[in-house]
Design an enzyme around this catalytic site. Structure first.
Site, short mmCIF file in Angstrom:
data_model
loop_
_atom_site.label_atom_id
_atom_site.label_comp_id
_atom_site.label_asym_id
_atom_site.label_seq_id
_atom_site.Cartn_x
_atom_site.Cartn_y
_atom_site.Cartn_z
N VAL A 62 9.76 95.32 9.50
CA VAL A 62 8.89 94.93 10.61
C VAL A 62 7.50 94.61 10.10
O VAL A 62 6.99 95.30 9.21
CB VAL A 62 8.78 96.09 11.64
CG1 VAL A 62 7.83 95.75 12.76
CG2 VAL A 62 10.15 96.44 12.19
N CYS A 63 6.88 93.59 10.68
CA CYS A 63 5.47 93.29 10.42
C CYS A 63 4.83 92.81 11.72
O CYS A 63 5.35 93.08 12.79
CB CYS A 63 5.31 92.27 9.28
SG CYS A 63 5.83 90.61 9.71
N ARG A 64 3.74 92.10 11.63
CA ARG A 64 3.04 91.63 12.83
C ARG A 64 3.83 90.52 13.54
O ARG A 64 4.01 90.57 14.74
CB ARG A 64 1.64 91.14 12.45
CG ARG A 64 0.82 90.65 13.62
CD ARG A 64 -0.57 90.17 13.14
NE ARG A 64 -1.16 89.28 14.11
CZ ARG A 64 -0.92 87.98 14.23
NH1 ARG A 64 -0.06 87.41 13.42
NH2 ARG A 64 -1.51 87.26 15.15
N GLY A 66 6.73 88.69 11.81
CA GLY A 66 8.06 88.45 11.23
C GLY A 66 8.03 87.73 9.90
O GLY A 66 9.04 87.66 9.21
N MET A 90 5.75 92.78 15.58
CA MET A 90 5.14 93.62 16.61
C MET A 90 4.54 92.78 17.74
O MET A 90 4.34 93.29 18.84
CB MET A 90 4.07 94.54 15.99
CG MET A 90 4.66 95.61 15.09
SD MET A 90 5.87 96.70 15.89
CE MET A 90 4.80 97.66 16.97
#
Length: 98
Positions: A62-64, A66, A90
Site C-alpha cells: 500500500v502507498c498513497r 498505488g 490510501m
C-alpha cells in the site's frame, strides 16, 4: 502483477481475514493514518528490511496512490515474494485508519 482494489482489501478486513499489509509511504504520510495492522516499511528502506518478511506469506502493498506500492510489488516479486498491489492506494481507502 496481482492487484486488489482498496474496497477488496477493506472487505477482507471486515470479513476478519488475516492480512499482511505493508505500507511503503514515508513517515510523514503514515502519521496521517494507516490501515489498521499494516506494517510500515518506507519504500526507500524496503531493500534493507525485506529480510523481516516471510516468503511463505502473502503481502499486500500500500502507498498513497498505488504507484510506489506497484514498484515495491515488482521489486519483491523479483526476489520470490508473494505480493499484491492495492490499486488506488490510501487515496482510494474508505475504511478505518489508525
Amino acid at each position: 502483477m496481482k492487484q486488489y482494489t482498496a474496497k477488496e482489501v477493506e472487505n477482507f478486513l471486515i470479513e476478519e481475514k488475516a492480512l499482511n499489509i505493508i505500507d511503503v509511504r514515508e513517515v510523514d504520510e503514515v502519521a496521517n493514518g494507516k490501515i489498521p495492522g499494516a506494517l510500515h516499511i518506507p519504500l526507500v528502506l524496503l531493500e534493507f528490511r525485506m529480510n523481516v518478511l516471510d516468503q511463505s506469506k502473502e503481502y499486500i502493498m500500500v502507498c498513497r496512490s498505488g504507484a510506489r506500492s506497484g514498484r515495491a510489488t515488482q521489486f519483491l516479486e523479483t526476489y520470490g515474494y508473494n505480493v499484491i498491489n492495492m490499486t488506488g492506494g490510501m487515496l482510494a481507502w474508505e475504511g478505518k485508519v489508525e
